[in-house]
Design an enzyme around this catalytic site. Structure first.
Site, mmCIF file in Angstrom:
data_model
loop_
_atom_site.group_PDB
_atom_site.id
_atom_site.type_symbol
_atom_site.label_atom_id
_atom_site.label_comp_id
_atom_site.label_asym_id
_atom_site.label_seq_id
_atom_site.Cartn_x
_atom_site.Cartn_y
_atom_site.Cartn_z
ATOM 1 N N SER A 96 22.460 -39.800 -21.947
ATOM 2 C CA SER A 96 23.713 -39.051 -21.949
ATOM 3 C C SER A 96 23.427 -37.621 -21.523
ATOM 4 O O SER A 96 22.363 -37.073 -21.835
ATOM 5 C CB SER A 96 24.365 -39.072 -23.330
ATOM 6 N N HIS A 110 30.078 -34.611 -17.531
ATOM 7 C CA HIS A 110 29.460 -35.456 -18.550
ATOM 8 C C HIS A 110 29.186 -36.813 -17.922
ATOM 9 O O HIS A 110 29.970 -37.304 -17.097
ATOM 10 C CB HIS A 110 30.409 -35.622 -19.744
ATOM 11 N N ASN A 112 27.137 -40.795 -18.997
ATOM 12 C CA ASN A 112 26.494 -41.567 -20.048
ATOM 13 C C ASN A 112 26.335 -43.004 -19.561
ATOM 14 O O ASN A 112 27.251 -43.561 -18.970
ATOM 15 C CB ASN A 112 27.337 -41.525 -21.328
ATOM 16 N N ARG A 114 24.647 -46.644 -21.345
ATOM 17 C CA ARG A 114 24.095 -47.078 -22.624
ATOM 18 C C ARG A 114 24.113 -48.601 -22.738
ATOM 19 O O ARG A 114 24.879 -49.292 -22.058
ATOM 20 C CB ARG A 114 24.892 -46.458 -23.774
ATOM 21 N N HIS A 178 46.367 -34.205 -29.202
ATOM 22 C CA HIS A 178 46.987 -33.061 -29.858
ATOM 23 C C HIS A 178 47.327 -31.950 -28.867
ATOM 24 O O HIS A 178 48.075 -31.025 -29.207
ATOM 25 C CB HIS A 178 46.075 -32.525 -30.972
ATOM 26 N N GLY A 261 22.852 -41.719 -38.612
ATOM 27 C CA GLY A 261 21.703 -40.915 -38.994
ATOM 28 C C GLY A 261 20.905 -40.409 -37.827
ATOM 29 O O GLY A 261 19.689 -40.191 -37.939
ATOM 30 N N ARG A 263 19.815 -37.753 -34.655
ATOM 31 C CA ARG A 263 19.331 -36.371 -34.691
ATOM 32 C C ARG A 263 20.477 -35.440 -34.308
ATOM 33 O O ARG A 263 20.966 -35.450 -33.185
ATOM 34 C CB ARG A 263 18.164 -36.221 -33.722
#
Length: 308
Positions: A96, A110, A112, A114, A178, A261, A263
């Protein structure tokens, strides 16, 4: 859902090579800064290589992250639509990147790619995801056309329906509800891809990954030396706030990384180094800033509209 055994080693090798290739190309395009490598391990399993380039001649900050993590039980962000995968052993890997240029006339971008797999009682399940999108501050139609033509080329070998589907998915995903505006001018987005066999799905992932640099670097070269002043810089910093809002409120990858969890420094490398908010700011009517809002921050059929 496809149950054939995936070639995980081949995916890993491609992702590592892609990270190297993109970092080398960005360093060459910048001409001054270099990436710092930060290799890390995850306590539950796996790790990654976060590479960040700062204070360059062209790129104020660029992060290109490789990760390969695994665990015994999926976080809630990954099972809300797939309850059958709850408590399944899993692994996820990907590259990414987010690039925040210095010049306001160069778009933020951007990308990515995966791969995810899990082991269930009925066998392995897997899918691919990814894409790339463009967030200009002072947009040019020729840049947007080049971006979407390259995205179309990435999809073309896989069927005439792929580009319009994944382009529309990108418009829908990178939408700030929003604010009632798109994050930028879109590109491609796909997830849960296993509708073909493994080799074809993997080939599509490679095509998307391989088309990122040809989509972005010509725009960088065209705009990086455009003169700008404090007005343009302040608008760039203001609009970067939208990037922060999306990543912290809506982005599934951010949620997955934090809930699993991951980094934190690597997950949040996508955030810009400088940003500002201003209460109830409105662009001046008829200004270049107003043109961004009026003409570009909504879903459009760019290829049809800009080529007639």
């Amino acid at each position: 859902m496809t149950v054939s055994n995936p070639d995980v080693d081949a995916v890993l090798a491609y992702l590592r090579e892609l990270q190297d290739r993109i970092c080398t190309a960005l360093e060459q395009a910048d001409g001054q800064a270099r990436f710092v490598h930060d290799r890390w391990q995850r306590e539950e399993g796996g790790g990654g290589d976060t590479r960040v380039m700062k204070a360059g001649a062209v790129f104020e900050q660029a992060g290109v992250n490789f990760s390969h993590v695994f665990g015994a039980s999926l976080p809630s962000s990954a099972t809300v639509q797939r309850p059958e995968l709850a408590n399944a052993p899993w692994r996820a890997m990907g590259v990414s990147l987010v690039i925040h240029p210095l010049n306001p006339y160069v778009p933020t971008t951007h990308a990515n790619v995966r791969f995810f797999s899990a082991q269930t009682a009925s066998g392995p399940v897997w899918w691919f995801g990814g894409g790339f999108d463009l967030t200009p501050y002072y947009p040019f139609e020729e840049d947007v056309l080049h971006w979407h033509r390259t995205a179309h080329d990435a999809c073309a070998p896989f069927g005439d329906d792929v580009y319009p589907r994944h382009k529309e998915w990108c418009d829908r995903y990178f939408f700030l509800k929003h604010r009632n505006e798109t994050r930028g001018v879109g590109g491609l987005f796909f997830d849960d891809l296993n509708e073909w066999d493994f080799e074809r799905c993997f080939a599509y992932l490679r095509s998307v990954g391989d088309h990122f640099l040809p989509a972005y670097l010509p725009i960088v070269a065209r705009r990086k030396d455009t003169p700008y002043g404090e007005r343009e810089r302040q608008f760039q910093l203001y609009r970067r706030g939208r990037y922060v809002e999306f990543n912290l409120v809506y982005d599934r990858g951010t949620a997955f990384g934090l809930q699993s969890g991951g980094r934190t420094e690597s997950i949040l490398m996508s955030l810009p180094p400088l940003v500002r908010w201003e209460y109830n700011w409105q662009p001046e009517p008829g200004s270049p800033e107003a043109r961004l809002y009026e003409e570009f921050l909504r879903p459009r059929d760019w290829l049809r509209e800009l080529t007639g």
